[in-house]
Every structure is written in structure tokens, then in C-alpha cells.
Write a protein that holds these residues in place. Structure first.
Motif, PDB file in Angstrom:
ATOM      1  N   PRO A   1       0.825  -1.215   0.000  1.00 19.33           N
ATOM      2  CA  PRO A   1       0.000   0.000   0.000  1.00 19.33           C
ATOM      3  C   PRO A   1       0.860   1.267   0.000  1.00 19.33           C
ATOM      4  CG  PRO A   1       0.142  -0.869   2.219  1.00 19.33           C
ATOM      5  CD  PRO A   1       0.879  -1.834   1.326  1.00 19.33           C
ATOM      6  N   ARG A   2       0.349   2.326  -0.603  1.00 17.87           N
ATOM      7  CA  ARG A   2       1.009   3.631  -0.588  1.00 17.87           C
ATOM      8  C   ARG A   2      -0.036   4.707  -0.289  1.00 17.87           C
ATOM      9  NH1 ARG A   2       4.228   1.997  -5.296  1.00 17.87           N
ATOM     10  NH2 ARG A   2       5.276   0.099  -4.619  1.00 17.87           N
ATOM     11  N   LEU A   3       0.359   5.698   0.431  1.00 23.56           N
ATOM     12  CA  LEU A   3      -0.535   6.791   0.789  1.00 23.56           C
ATOM     13  C   LEU A   3       0.246   8.091   0.728  1.00 23.56           C
ATOM     14  CD1 LEU A   3      -3.246   7.849   1.949  1.00 23.56           C
ATOM     15  CD2 LEU A   3      -2.262   7.493   4.236  1.00 23.56           C
ATOM     16  N   GLY A   4      -0.319   9.075   0.054  1.00 24.83           N
ATOM     17  CA  GLY A   4       0.323  10.381  -0.033  1.00 24.83           C
ATOM     18  C   GLY A   4      -0.695  11.491   0.080  1.00 24.83           C
ATOM     19  N   MET A   5      -0.256  12.642   0.612  1.00 21.44           N
ATOM     20  CA  MET A   5      -1.167  13.769   0.754  1.00 21.44           C
ATOM     21  C   MET A   5      -0.370  15.065   0.654  1.00 21.44           C
ATOM     22  SD  MET A   5      -0.407  15.336   3.883  1.00 21.44           S
ATOM     23  CE  MET A   5      -1.919  16.143   4.317  1.00 21.44           C
ATOM     24  N   ALA A   6      -1.067  16.122   0.213  1.00 19.66           N
ATOM     25  CA  ALA A   6      -0.503  17.469   0.197  1.00 19.66           C
ATOM     26  C   ALA A   6      -1.599  18.433   0.621  1.00 19.66           C
ATOM     27  CB  ALA A   6       0.024  17.823  -1.189  1.00 19.66           C
ATOM     28  N   TRP A   7      -1.264  19.424   1.436  1.00 15.85           N
ATOM     29  CA  TRP A   7      -2.237  20.363   1.990  1.00 15.85           C
ATOM     30  C   TRP A   7      -1.767  21.785   1.735  1.00 15.85           C
ATOM     31  CZ3 TRP A   7      -2.625  21.841   7.811  1.00 15.85           C
ATOM     32  CH2 TRP A   7      -3.693  22.739   7.996  1.00 15.85           C
ATOM     33  N   ASP A   8      -2.534  22.510   0.941  1.00 18.87           N
ATOM     34  CA  ASP A   8      -2.305  23.934   0.723  1.00 18.87           C
ATOM     35  C   ASP A   8      -2.934  24.671   1.902  1.00 18.87           C
ATOM     36  OD1 ASP A   8      -2.036  26.516  -0.100  1.00 18.87           O
ATOM     37  OD2 ASP A   8      -3.018  26.248  -2.049  1.00 18.87           O
ATOM     38  N   ILE A   9      -2.108  25.042   2.879  1.00 18.40           N
ATOM     39  CA  ILE A   9      -2.617  25.492   4.177  1.00 18.40           C
ATOM     40  C   ILE A   9      -3.482  26.733   4.057  1.00 18.40           C
ATOM     41  CG2 ILE A   9      -1.925  26.316   6.461  1.00 18.40           C
ATOM     42  CD1 ILE A   9       0.583  24.583   6.200  1.00 18.40           C
ATOM     43  N   ASN A  10      -3.042  27.745   3.311  1.00 19.35           N
ATOM     44  CA  ASN A  10      -3.774  28.999   3.217  1.00 19.35           C
ATOM     45  C   ASN A  10      -4.594  29.119   1.936  1.00 19.35           C
ATOM     46  OD1 ASN A  10      -2.582  29.916   5.653  1.00 19.35           O
ATOM     47  ND2 ASN A  10      -0.762  30.573   4.533  1.00 19.35           N
TER      48      ASN A  10
END
Length: 405
Positions: A16-25
Motif C-alpha cells: 500500500p502507498r498513501l500520499g497527501m498534500a495540503w495547501d494550508i492557506n
């Protein structure tokens, strides 16, 4: 013998692979990211080459005949091109030859595919549309790393150093085949190595119309069993110093240590600087702390490994206990552009390598205390030797031109 059986098929690989990115503002200026994944490596086929070869109906057998001294031994009266060749092995042998000390190769029964568990987190901040800073942390755990273990070393069976050592499997081959010298060095390929890597990468970049600057810094630790985190090949491991008819002392504490490419700090600075009269200079500078190498005190009596250097209490210092020479390398490219008629351009350039004329030996140092001429002395260069090195061993410059039309 515990290894005298077929290995099981590895059928439970779950990746399994899991990735995330969050544009905070929500404006792209601050971004947090993270990932995790199981990754299975594809082992190099040469790891299984001889094991596969020895499973065929007709076996590959090599016979070597040599003189023990000039005019003595099996070829005492042999004249090249005149004397008939000595008798060789059978044309199509179907088993190891009696008394041949043949090299054997096999697998451990629990043999499995190598894998790594990768975890990373990072953050980037954009100061302006042309300037960004990012920081990332990476953690890698390697498991089931492939390595060869000699399970038929020369052992002191009677606790008497004055008597000849005996192959570890001699009693078994005598019992089963009636031949104590049937096998010489015998290796099993096991998926038993483990490694760790932790690194923090810092990247700063600034770009303008004609100028660019990039700075990279890494703080890292790479360590593993046998001094390696390479988990998909059968080579590169050091030791183990303690050997027997199974895995020996691969789990002894001194068999765990930094890898040969372990650099605590590395910094790289590169950019493009415009100068008057249409001249551009693109410098680059790299510096890294010294990589490790292993010091050995003596040749091992088991005909398999060497003995590690000892501390004042007589304890082995272990794999990659010493450090070589730090890397410092500066390069630059100087370009002069000439604009010709009809949008044609001519670029004249000069490239300068290893401008400090520094001998970057890295960890290419002799580690054998029983070879005093080269002990702790440079024996090669970082990145290769001679024409194959990726870092020039001395100052070099080359000139060229590019015509665009």
C-alpha cells in the motif's frame, strides 16, 4: 541440516502507498505534505545464478591444476604447447566431484522478497513568486535484505589452534555422501539484512530574469547490518566476523554500523551570475563530511572474513569504524554569447572542474592493519578511479562552442 530444504514462495506481498498534500492557506504559499508506502525490490538475477546452475541435470564443474612451486606440484614437468593437457572433469558431470571441495550455493528456507518502508513529511514556503524554501524528512526501513552467508567455513573443531581447521559441513558430507571434502565454501542466500536511513533535506531556490541560486543541505544517517542498506543485491556486506554452519554472528552488535555512503552533512550551492559584456558564470560548490571505511586487524582464520580492529578492552570496533577524507569540490562554467545575423547565436564556453585541485579520496583508504604499506593510506578516489571517476581527481578545464541557427 536446517537449510536442506526448498525455500517457500513469497506470496503475501502487500504494497500500500498513501500520499497527501495540503495547501494550508489556499494560496499556494505554504504547503505541507506527507507519504507512506511499502515497496518491494526486484532482486538482481545474479544472486540466484549459481543456485539455478547447480539445480540442472548437468552441472558446471571447474577443475584447476597448478604448480605448488617452480618444478614442483601437479604440473612439475608440464611444457605449454608440448605436453598433453591434464585430465579434466567429466564432460557432463551430474554431481559434485568426490574430494573436489566444490563451491555450493543455496537459499535459506524462509527466503523472501526484499522490501522497504518509506515515510516522509515536508513543508515548503514561498516567500515571493521567485523564492521558495522547503524542508523534508525521510525515514526508510529496509527489511529482508539479500546477502550471502558462507555456512561451510574452516572451523576450529577441537579448540586447538595448532591443528588444521575443518570445514563446518565436513561431518555432514561424510555421513551422507562418504566424502568430507565434497564441499568447499558454501553460500546460502538469505533475506536477513536490515537497514535504516534518516535524512533531513533543506532546499532554497531563488530565480530572477537572468539570475538563479539554489542551495541544498542534507543532514543524514545511513546504517545497516554489514554496513549496507542495499537490500536487492547479494554483495556489499562486511563480515560477519563470527562464522558457523548457519548465519553466524550477523546479529552481533559490531556487525551493525554506518554504510559506506553515510555522510552526516552535505551542502551544494549552484547558480547563474550574469556579468557585463554578455558573459554568464554558472558556479557550483559541493562539500560533504567524510564517508566511513572498515579497519581490520588480521586475516580471519576461517578463510571467509577478516578480523575487525579491537578497542583497548579487546572488543571489535565493527563495520565502517573509521572515516576517510571530506569531499570539497568547486566547478564553474563561463559562457560568452555572440549574436549573429538572422537570429543566429554563437556561444563560447569554458568549463572548470575541481578548481581547488583537491584530491578527494573519500573513503578509499586501506583498512588492513596487516598490510602496513597501505593501511590508512589513500588507495583510490571518491566516485571511481582514473577515467571512470565522477569527480575529477585534479583540476581540469575544457573549451567548447555552440552554434544555434
Amino acid at each position: 541440516h536446517p537449510y536442506g530444504k526448498l525455500p517457500k514462495r513469497d506470496t503475501n506481498n502487500f504494497s500500500p502507498r498513501l500520499g497527501m498534500a495540503w495547501d494550508i492557506n489556499g494560496d499556494g504559499k505554504n504547503v505541507a505534505r506527507g507519504s507512506f508506502g511499502f515497496f518491494y525490490g526486484t532482486g538482481i538475477i545474479t544472486s540466484a545464478y549459481f543456485s539455478n546452475l547447480e539445480q540442472q541435470d548437468t552441472m558446471f564443474v571447474r577443475s584447476t591444476v597448478a604448480n605448488s612451486a617452480i618444478g614442483q606440484g601437479a604440473l612439475a614437468n608440464f611444457v605449454y604447447g608440448v605436453s598433453p593437457l591434464p585430465a579434466g572433469p567429466p564432460a557432463a558431470p551430474t554431481a559434485f566431484l568426490p574430494g573436489g571441495n566444490s563451491q555450493g550455493q543455496w537459499y535459506t528456507p524462509d527466503f523472501a522478497d526484499p522490501r522497504s518502508l518509506n515515510t516522509s513529511v515536508g513543508f515548503s514556503h514561498m516567500f515571493t513568486p521567485t523564492t521558495v524554501l522547503s524542508v523534508d524528512y525521510l525515514h526508510v526501513l529496509t527489511q529482508n535484505g539479500w546477502r550471502f552467508i558462507n555456512i561451510n567455513p574452516l572451523l576450529d573443531t577441537d579448540n586447538d589452534p595448532s591443528t588444521p581447521r575443518v570445514r563446518g559441513l565436513a561431518a555432514d558430507t561424510q555421513r551422507v555422501f562418504g566424502d568430507p571434502a565434497l564441499l568447499g565454501p558454501t553460500q546460502v542466500l538469505c533475506s536477513c539484512n536490515r537497514g535504516l536511513y534518516d535524512g533531513v533535506d533543506v532546499h532554497f531556490e531563488r530565480r530572477l530574469a537572468k539570475t538563479a541560486l539554489s542551495v541544498n543541505y542534507t543532514l543524514a544517517w545511513a546504517r545497516g547490518m554489514g554496513g549496507t542498506t542495499d537490500f536487492t543485491t547479494q554483495g556489499g556486506q562486511i563480515g560477519p566476523e563470527r562464522v558457523d554452519t548457519q548465519l553466524g554472528g550477523i546479529y552481533d552488535p559490531w556487525e551493525w554500523g554506518p554504510t559506506s555512503v553515510d555522510e552526516r552533512h552535505r551542502v551544494t550551492v549552484a547558480g547563474v551570475v550574469p556579468l557585463p559584456f554578455g558573459i554568464n558564470v554558472a558556479p557550483s560548490f559541493t562539500a560533504a563530511t567524510a564517508r566511513p571505511y572498515t579497519q581490520f586487524s588480521a586475516v580471519g582464520p576461517n578463510a571467509t572474513t577478516n578480523l575487525y580492529l579491537r578497542d583497548a578492552q579487546g572488543n571489535p570496533l565493527g563495520v565502517n569504524n573509521a572515516r576517510g577524507k571530506a569531499l570539497i569540490n568547486a566547478n564553474a562554467r563561463v559562457t560568452k554569447e555572440l549574436t549573429l545575423a538572422n537570429t543566429r547565436k554563437l556561444s563560447l564556453f569554458a568549463e572548470f572542474y575541481n578548481m581547488l585541485n583537491r584530491a578527494n579520496f573519500g573513503n578509499s583508504f586501506g583498512g588492513n592493519a596487516f598490510a602496513p604499506t597501505t593501511y590508512n593510506q589513500p588507495t583510490g578516489y571518491l566516485g571511481g578511479i582514473g577515467s571512470t571517476t565522477t569527480i575529477p581527481i585534479s583540476f581540469q578545464v575544457q573549451f567548447g562552442a555552440r552554434f544555434a541557427f
